[in-house]
Design a protein around this motif. Structure first.
Motif, PDB file in Angstrom:
ATOM      1  N   ILE A 130      -3.990  -4.804   0.153  1.00 34.49           N
ATOM      2  CA  ILE A 130      -2.928  -5.212  -0.763  1.00 34.49           C
ATOM      3  C   ILE A 130      -2.088  -4.039  -1.247  1.00 34.49           C
ATOM      4  N   GLU A 131      -2.660  -2.822  -1.159  1.00 35.80           N
ATOM      5  CA  GLU A 131      -1.898  -1.639  -1.546  1.00 35.80           C
ATOM      6  C   GLU A 131      -0.714  -1.408  -0.610  1.00 35.80           C
ATOM      7  N   GLN A 132      -0.786  -1.968   0.611  1.00 41.02           N
ATOM      8  CA  GLN A 132       0.268  -1.761   1.601  1.00 41.02           C
ATOM      9  C   GLN A 132       1.325  -2.858   1.586  1.00 41.02           C
ATOM     10  N   VAL A 133       1.128  -3.880   0.748  1.00 42.44           N
ATOM     11  CA  VAL A 133       2.051  -5.020   0.733  1.00 42.44           C
ATOM     12  C   VAL A 133       3.230  -4.727  -0.192  1.00 42.44           C
ATOM     13  N   PRO A 134       4.462  -4.755   0.312  1.00 40.46           N
ATOM     14  CA  PRO A 134       5.631  -4.534  -0.551  1.00 40.46           C
ATOM     15  C   PRO A 134       5.805  -5.688  -1.529  1.00 40.46           C
ATOM     16  N   ALA A 135       6.157  -5.374  -2.753  1.00 40.08           N
ATOM     17  CA  ALA A 135       6.356  -6.399  -3.786  1.00 40.08           C
ATOM     18  C   ALA A 135       7.822  -6.809  -3.822  1.00 40.08           C
ATOM     19  N   SER A 136       8.062  -8.115  -3.787  1.00 44.62           N
ATOM     20  CA  SER A 136       9.429  -8.617  -3.869  1.00 44.62           C
ATOM     21  C   SER A 136       9.900  -8.722  -5.313  1.00 44.62           C
ATOM     22  N   ASP A 137       8.954  -8.830  -6.252  1.00 45.33           N
ATOM     23  CA  ASP A 137       9.300  -8.945  -7.659  1.00 45.33           C
ATOM     24  C   ASP A 137       9.736  -7.577  -8.197  1.00 45.33           C
ATOM     25  N   PRO A 138      10.813  -7.518  -8.988  1.00 42.88           N
ATOM     26  CA  PRO A 138      11.280  -6.239  -9.543  1.00 42.88           C
ATOM     27  C   PRO A 138      10.236  -5.517 -10.380  1.00 42.88           C
ATOM     28  N   SER A 139       9.284  -6.263 -10.944  1.00 44.85           N
ATOM     29  CA  SER A 139       8.247  -5.645 -11.774  1.00 44.85           C
ATOM     30  C   SER A 139       7.192  -4.928 -10.934  1.00 44.85           C
ATOM     31  N   GLY A 140       7.244  -5.106  -9.601  1.00 47.25           N
ATOM     32  CA  GLY A 140       6.245  -4.497  -8.732  1.00 47.25           C
ATOM     33  C   GLY A 140       5.037  -5.360  -8.497  1.00 47.25           C
ATOM     34  N   ARG A 141       5.068  -6.595  -8.971  1.00 47.14           N
ATOM     35  CA  ARG A 141       3.943  -7.517  -8.846  1.00 47.14           C
ATOM     36  C   ARG A 141       3.922  -8.149  -7.457  1.00 47.14           C
ATOM     37  N   VAL A 142       2.802  -8.035  -6.784  1.00 49.00           N
ATOM     38  CA  VAL A 142       2.645  -8.610  -5.454  1.00 49.00           C
ATOM     39  C   VAL A 142       2.230 -10.068  -5.587  1.00 49.00           C
ATOM     40  N   THR A 143       2.953 -10.967  -4.947  1.00 49.22           N
ATOM     41  CA  THR A 143       2.651 -12.389  -5.002  1.00 49.22           C
ATOM     42  C   THR A 143       1.985 -12.836  -3.712  1.00 49.22           C
ATOM     43  N   GLU A 144       1.464 -14.082  -3.712  1.00 55.03           N
ATOM     44  CA  GLU A 144       0.835 -14.591  -2.503  1.00 55.03           C
ATOM     45  C   GLU A 144       1.858 -14.739  -1.381  1.00 55.03           C
ATOM     46  N   GLU A 145       3.129 -15.030  -1.735  1.00 50.88           N
ATOM     47  CA  GLU A 145       4.172 -15.105  -0.715  1.00 50.88           C
ATOM     48  C   GLU A 145       4.390 -13.751  -0.056  1.00 50.88           C
ATOM     49  N   ASP A 146       4.294 -12.672  -0.865  1.00 54.47           N
ATOM     50  CA  ASP A 146       4.434 -11.329  -0.300  1.00 54.47           C
ATOM     51  C   ASP A 146       3.333 -11.056   0.716  1.00 54.47           C
ATOM     52  N   VAL A 147       2.108 -11.495   0.383  1.00 48.30           N
ATOM     53  CA  VAL A 147       0.974 -11.275   1.297  1.00 48.30           C
ATOM     54  C   VAL A 147       1.177 -12.049   2.587  1.00 48.30           C
ATOM     55  N   TYR A 148       1.598 -13.325   2.471  1.00 50.02           N
ATOM     56  CA  TYR A 148       1.833 -14.129   3.670  1.00 50.02           C
ATOM     57  C   TYR A 148       2.929 -13.520   4.545  1.00 50.02           C
ATOM     58  N   GLN A 149       3.987 -13.048   3.907  1.00 44.66           N
ATOM     59  CA  GLN A 149       5.085 -12.455   4.660  1.00 44.66           C
ATOM     60  C   GLN A 149       4.626 -11.190   5.377  1.00 44.66           C
ATOM     61  N   PHE A 150       3.856 -10.363   4.662  1.00 45.94           N
ATOM     62  CA  PHE A 150       3.337  -9.134   5.257  1.00 45.94           C
ATOM     63  C   PHE A 150       2.410  -9.458   6.429  1.00 45.94           C
ATOM     64  N   MET A 151       1.578 -10.480   6.238  1.00 46.11           N
ATOM     65  CA  MET A 151       0.640 -10.881   7.283  1.00 46.11           C
ATOM     66  C   MET A 151       1.379 -11.419   8.504  1.00 46.11           C
ATOM     67  N   ASN A 152       2.392 -12.227   8.275  1.00 48.08           N
ATOM     68  CA  ASN A 152       3.146 -12.808   9.381  1.00 48.08           C
ATOM     69  C   ASN A 152       3.978 -11.774  10.123  1.00 48.08           C
TER      70      ASN A 152
END
Length: 400
Positions: A130-152
């Motif tokens: 999860i440290e490698q997943v870019p956060a789409s939220d301006p606050s830097g919070r990684v969401t489950e959508e971010d994880v799915y996008q990174f995985m895909n």
């Protein structure tokens, strides 16, 4: 041997879910170093190490829900002591041990990203760091959508240099019913089965308040609407203290609260939490604006302290920004009432001169405990609130 146990983090919690260990067996830890993330009924908290030593054994595995007092892991002192004790004894390590300990601490780095337990679980189950997943939220919070996008992205096959084959996102077939969601269900069920709910509906004209905000904005002062709501509610509660109360059935009394702690029902990824504006009657509009903004940000990041989540005497829910036009809100037990503010919309209204004018109208719904208050009192309460909001000059006079 030092036992690290699950302790009561706040609000008399009885159990917690072990979300994620920040250390592994064999790691060297120091005092106050975060060891494990625990999901309580309202937040994710990190339990710190009570002493220095080496992680000897992780007793409870991730994903388990355990009672307060359960031993989670064992820490062995640097001297290799195996004696059962409640605190780590002070020892003077040898120069060699000191050098080795320093080396271990210098090479151990704990990176923390903002993410909910459910998001972290998705990442772990799919082998994603999860440290490698870019956060789409301006606050830097990684969401489950971010994880799915990174995985895909990792799984997308390259057909041609300029052509990508879209990959269907993998969505979970089940959502864990535990943690915040389970506690919300428990509390809501208790509220509905304990309190005879009655909901009163009305509408408020926010035109003048919006004009005031624009005037302030032109002078370089930015203030959101909720602080005005909070201040108006405080004055209405002072006039109708029965709604700032708690029913004590056992002693057959209605406890009228002298403090005005306003809960803010807040929607976060894992569910609904209620951060609290304590002593709202003692704060100015500008102070309320800053405080509410801080609470909302901490709620999104999962950084609310236990004291910021308890003690509310009355709760408001501002669901208008989400597009709501009406609802029958459930009372935040054991409070007496909850008021919800819905979407503000420009509508044609007939004024006192029988003219059709365009006004900014907001729907309001208020649920109250019919054991404690009657409908007429609820209407009078909302009328008092509305008179202050619809005429901001009256609200300003109340604060002088």
């Amino acid at each position: 041997m030092l036992e690290v146990k699950l302790h009561d983090i706040g609000e008399g919690m009885t159990e917690g879910e072990i979300v994620h260990y920040l250390v592994k067996e064999g790691d060297t830890v120091k005092t106050d170093q975060p060891l494990v993330e625990v999901q309580t009924d309202k937040m994710v908290a990190e339990l710190p190490s009570p002493g220095e030593g080496t992680i000897k054994e992780i007793v409870v595995s991730e994903g388990k829900t355990v009672q307060v007092g359960t031993t989670l892991l064992l820490i062995e002192g640097e001297g290799g002591s195996s004696q059962e004790e409640e605190s780590v004894q002070e020892e003077t390590p040898s120069p060699t041990a000191t050098k080795e300990l320093t080396r271990k601490r210098m090479t151990t780095t704990i990176n923390r990203v903002l993410a909910t337990p459910y998001t972290r679980k998705i990442a772990r189950e799919n082998g994603i760091d999860i440290e490698q997943v870019p956060a789409s939220d301006p606050s830097g919070r990684v969401t489950e959508e971010d994880v799915y996008q990174f995985m895909n992205q990792d799984q997308e096959p390259v057909v041609e240099e300029t052509t990508k084959v879209p990959v269907k996102e993998t969505q979970p077939d089940e959502i864990p019913f535990r943690g915040v969601r389970k506690q919300i269900a428990t509390k809501m069920t208790k509220s509905l089965y304990t309190i005879p709910h009655v909901t009163h509906f009305d509408e408020v004209d926010l035109t003048r308040l919006m004009e005031l905000r624009e005037e302030l904005k032109a002078d370089g002062i930015s203030v959101s609407v909720p602080p005005f709501f909070v201040k108006a509610l405080v004055f209405a509660l002072k006039d109708f203290p029965v709604f700032n109360a708690e029913l004590d059935e056992e002693n057959e009394t209605i406890k009228l609260k002298k403090d005005y702690h306003i809960g803010l029902a807040t929607d976060v990824e894992d569910g609904l939490i209620v951060p609290v504006v304590h002593d709202a009657d003692q704060k100015s509009i500008h102070e309320l604006h800053d405080h509410i903004k801080e609470l909302n940000q901490k709620a999104k990041e999962g950084k609310l302290a236990p004291k910021q989540l308890k003690g509310s005497t009355f709760t408001m829910s501002n669901v208008g920004p989400l597009g709501s036009t009406g609802a029958t809100p459930i009372i935040n037990y054991p409070e007496t009432a909850l008021i919800a503010f819905h979407k503000t919309k420009k509508r044609p209204v007939v004024n006192d001169q029988d003219e059709i004018v365009i006004r900014q109208m907001m729907n309001v719904s208020m649920s109250f405990d019919h054991r404690v208050a009657d409908g007429a009192t609820a209407v009078a309460f909302t009328n008092r609130f509305m008179s202050l909001i619809e005429n901001p000059s009256k609200l300003m006079l109340e604060m002088i």
